[in-house]
Design an enzyme around this catalytic site. Sequence first.
Site, short mmCIF file in Angstrom:
data_model
loop_
_atom_site.label_atom_id
_atom_site.label_comp_id
_atom_site.label_asym_id
_atom_site.label_seq_id
_atom_site.Cartn_x
_atom_site.Cartn_y
_atom_site.Cartn_z
N LYS A 13 0.83 -1.21 0.00
CA LYS A 13 0.00 0.00 0.00
C LYS A 13 0.86 1.26 0.00
O LYS A 13 0.58 2.20 -0.73
CB LYS A 13 -0.91 0.05 1.24
N ARG A 88 -8.99 0.79 9.40
CA ARG A 88 -8.55 -0.57 9.62
C ARG A 88 -9.55 -1.37 10.44
O ARG A 88 -9.34 -2.54 10.68
CB ARG A 88 -7.23 -0.53 10.37
N ARG A 127 11.98 -7.42 5.08
CA ARG A 127 12.03 -5.97 4.95
C ARG A 127 13.09 -5.34 5.86
O ARG A 127 13.20 -5.69 7.02
CB ARG A 127 10.65 -5.41 5.31
N ARG A 160 12.60 -3.40 11.42
CA ARG A 160 11.63 -2.77 12.30
C ARG A 160 11.15 -3.76 13.34
O ARG A 160 10.94 -4.92 13.02
CB ARG A 160 10.41 -2.33 11.47
N ARG A 171 0.21 -9.17 13.45
CA ARG A 171 -0.34 -8.16 12.54
C ARG A 171 -1.28 -8.79 11.53
O ARG A 171 -2.33 -8.22 11.21
CB ARG A 171 0.79 -7.42 11.81
P1 ADP Z 1 1.52 -2.34 7.95
O1 ADP Z 1 0.38 -1.97 7.03
O2 ADP Z 1 2.72 -2.80 7.20
O3 ADP Z 1 1.13 -3.24 9.08
P2 ADP Z 1 1.55 0.37 8.98
O4 ADP Z 1 2.76 1.19 8.82
O5 ADP Z 1 0.35 0.72 8.20
O6 ADP Z 1 2.07 -1.09 8.67
O7 ADP Z 1 1.11 0.30 10.51
C1 ADP Z 1 2.02 -0.04 11.52
C2 ADP Z 1 1.32 -0.14 12.87
O8 ADP Z 1 0.71 1.13 13.19
C3 ADP Z 1 0.14 -1.12 12.93
O9 ADP Z 1 0.57 -2.43 13.19
C4 ADP Z 1 -0.69 -0.53 14.06
O10 ADP Z 1 -0.15 -0.83 15.31
C5 ADP Z 1 -0.54 0.96 13.85
N1 ADP Z 1 -1.61 1.51 12.99
C6 ADP Z 1 -1.46 2.08 11.77
N2 ADP Z 1 -2.65 2.47 11.26
C7 ADP Z 1 -3.59 2.11 12.18
C8 ADP Z 1 -5.00 2.22 12.25
N3 ADP Z 1 -5.72 2.76 11.26
N4 ADP Z 1 -5.63 1.73 13.35
C9 ADP Z 1 -4.95 1.19 14.36
N5 ADP Z 1 -3.62 1.05 14.36
C10 ADP Z 1 -2.93 1.50 13.30
#
Ligand code: ADP
Length: 217
Positions: A13, A88, A127, A160, A171
Amino acid sequence: MNLILLGPPGAGKGTQAQMMVERYHIPQISTGDILRTAVKEGTALGKQAKAFMEKGQLVPDEVVIGIIDERLRAPDCNAGFILDGFPRTTPQAEALQAILTKIGKSVDHVVNIEVDPEELVRRLTGRRTCKNCGGMFHTPFHPPRKEGACDRCGGTLYQREDDKEETIRTRLKEYERQTFPLIQYYQRKKLLRSIQGVGGQNQIFEQMIRVLDVRPV
Ligand code: ADP
Ligand code: ZN
């Protein structure tokens, strides 16, 4: 063009959002990036989010909804925006709808990037991120020219905390349980466009443009 990118962690994404930004000059709004910056800077928001993120759990809805509520009001969103990583959960999707209605906007398209779970684990465990500039590399798919160092700035690459295998499993489970239902949610609203998140970045981007039915500029 007001856009949501949907898809599991590791679907690409972020990469697709950046390609959209370059071409259409509308901002990418990534809750993940906003939260990571807050954690790094040690702000109040960062302190709230840190423990959840390290475990691979979602940050509470009210926290991310607050971020988005403020961000979408910024003038740079007037020509459109790309939401990456938000919503999400179903409550987040409902809150988004309410926020947009309040400011007289709506979602035009939701692009769902599909990738199968085994592929996701492979992608996520490989990654590596640059400590200095945030650049991303990948051991099998997109290795840096010099091992352990960033091509762009020479910074040290690291894994990370939430890219460690156990956290990745969490996740993906969180995605299945909380985010996957949004596919149906947006299908019912007739906004969903699904594409296959396999192949090169450019191929995926071409699919995106096709489903959005927008001409390259
Ligand atoms: P990825 O899509 O690779 O899991 P992101 O960078 O989008 O990684 O998100 C990393 C972390 O940030 C998530 O695992 C969560 O803990 C938090 N996070 C990001 N966006 C949201 C959201 N919309 N609601 C709740 N937690 C979020
Ligand atoms: Zn770098």
